[in-house]
Write a protein that holds these residues in place. Structure first.
Motif, PDB file in Angstrom:
ATOM      1  N   ILE A  32       0.852  -1.191   0.000  1.00  0.00           N
ATOM      2  CA  ILE A  32       0.000   0.000   0.000  1.00  0.00           C
ATOM      3  C   ILE A  32       0.884   1.236   0.000  1.00  0.00           C
ATOM      4  O   ILE A  32       1.832   1.328   0.779  1.00  0.00           O
ATOM      5  N   SER A  33       0.574   2.173  -0.870  1.00  0.00           N
ATOM      6  CA  SER A  33       1.250   3.468  -0.887  1.00  0.00           C
ATOM      7  C   SER A  33       0.325   4.500  -0.265  1.00  0.00           C
ATOM      8  O   SER A  33      -0.873   4.522  -0.551  1.00  0.00           O
ATOM      9  N   LEU A  34       0.877   5.314   0.600  1.00  0.00           N
ATOM     10  CA  LEU A  34       0.133   6.442   1.148  1.00  0.00           C
ATOM     11  C   LEU A  34       0.747   7.703   0.560  1.00  0.00           C
ATOM     12  O   LEU A  34       1.916   8.011   0.825  1.00  0.00           O
ATOM     13  N   HIS A  35       0.005   8.395  -0.281  1.00  0.00           N
ATOM     14  CA  HIS A  35       0.475   9.659  -0.813  1.00  0.00           C
ATOM     15  C   HIS A  35       0.454  10.683   0.317  1.00  0.00           C
ATOM     16  O   HIS A  35      -0.230  10.479   1.329  1.00  0.00           O
ATOM     17  N   PRO A  36       1.176  11.789   0.176  1.00  0.00           N
ATOM     18  CA  PRO A  36       1.184  12.791   1.247  1.00  0.00           C
ATOM     19  C   PRO A  36      -0.233  13.150   1.701  1.00  0.00           C
ATOM     20  O   PRO A  36      -1.099  13.443   0.881  1.00  0.00           O
ATOM     21  N   GLY A  37      -0.453  13.044   3.008  1.00  0.00           N
ATOM     22  CA  GLY A  37      -1.745  13.377   3.596  1.00  0.00           C
ATOM     23  C   GLY A  37      -2.760  12.250   3.593  1.00  0.00           C
ATOM     24  O   GLY A  37      -3.816  12.375   4.203  1.00  0.00           O
ATOM     25  N   GLN A  38      -2.490  11.141   2.912  1.00  0.00           N
ATOM     26  CA  GLN A  38      -3.449  10.039   2.884  1.00  0.00           C
ATOM     27  C   GLN A  38      -3.425   9.265   4.188  1.00  0.00           C
ATOM     28  O   GLN A  38      -2.435   9.271   4.919  1.00  0.00           O
ATOM     29  N   LYS A  39      -4.541   8.586   4.463  1.00  0.00           N
ATOM     30  CA  LYS A  39      -4.632   7.792   5.683  1.00  0.00           C
ATOM     31  C   LYS A  39      -5.547   6.599   5.477  1.00  0.00           C
ATOM     32  O   LYS A  39      -6.369   6.576   4.568  1.00  0.00           O
ATOM     33  N   LEU A  40      -5.348   5.630   6.331  1.00  0.00           N
ATOM     34  CA  LEU A  40      -6.279   4.520   6.483  1.00  0.00           C
ATOM     35  C   LEU A  40      -6.928   4.792   7.830  1.00  0.00           C
ATOM     36  O   LEU A  40      -6.310   4.570   8.876  1.00  0.00           O
ATOM     37  N   GLY A  41      -8.123   5.351   7.817  1.00  0.00           N
ATOM     38  CA  GLY A  41      -8.787   5.771   9.046  1.00  0.00           C
ATOM     39  C   GLY A  41      -8.998   4.634  10.027  1.00  0.00           C
ATOM     40  O   GLY A  41      -8.585   3.503   9.797  1.00  0.00           O
ATOM     41  N   ASP A  42      -9.648   4.930  11.115  1.00  0.00           N
ATOM     42  CA  ASP A  42      -9.895   3.972  12.190  1.00  0.00           C
ATOM     43  C   ASP A  42     -10.550   2.717  11.608  1.00  0.00           C
ATOM     44  O   ASP A  42     -11.623   2.790  11.011  1.00  0.00           O
ATOM     45  N   HIS A  43      -9.861   1.584  11.748  1.00  0.00           N
ATOM     46  CA  HIS A  43     -10.368   0.324  11.185  1.00  0.00           C
ATOM     47  C   HIS A  43      -9.774  -0.860  11.934  1.00  0.00           C
ATOM     48  O   HIS A  43      -8.914  -0.701  12.792  1.00  0.00           O
TER      49      HIS A  43
END
Length: 115
Positions: A32-43
């Motif tokens: 998984i790539s997270l671009h600047p500012g991206q998130k995987l929220g509460d999960h």
């Protein structure tokens, strides 16, 4: 033997375009790539989860614990442990879920499938 260059694989959509590298009943590996500012929220996931920071810096939180994780950091989550993952400047993570699918996962328990 199989191998992947985790730094060279193209993930143009960030969190919207993860790559399943390998998947069997024993485990699933996802890049998984997270671009600047991206998130995987509460999960949470039904499986045990191991997350390796491959590139960049990733902020991880679970309950009251928080971690700023850099390349080479390994984080383990218990099955069903709620957590959040984000990156201010961007990063790449390898996620390993085991077993796959875990008990109660919609793909592993047909009675939970949407109908």
């Amino acid at each position: 033997m199989q191998s992947w260059d985790l730094l060279e694989l193209d993930l143009p959509g960030g969190t919207r375009s993860p790559i399943v590298l390998h998947s069997t009943e024993e485990a699933r590996a996802v890049l998984i790539s997270l671009h600047p500012g991206q998130k995987l929220g509460d999960h949470q996931v039904h499986e045990h989860a191991w997350m390796v920071v491959v590139e960049g810096h990733i902020q991880v939180s679970s309950g009251t614990e928080q971690l700023d994780a850099g390349p080479g950091t390994l984080v383990r989550f218990e099955e069903n442990e709620r957590h959040r993952v984000s990156s201010v400047d961007g990063g790449r993570i390898l996620l390993v879920l085991a077993p796959w699918p875990g008990p109660g996962h919609y793909r592993g328990d047909p009675s939970r499938a949407a109908g």
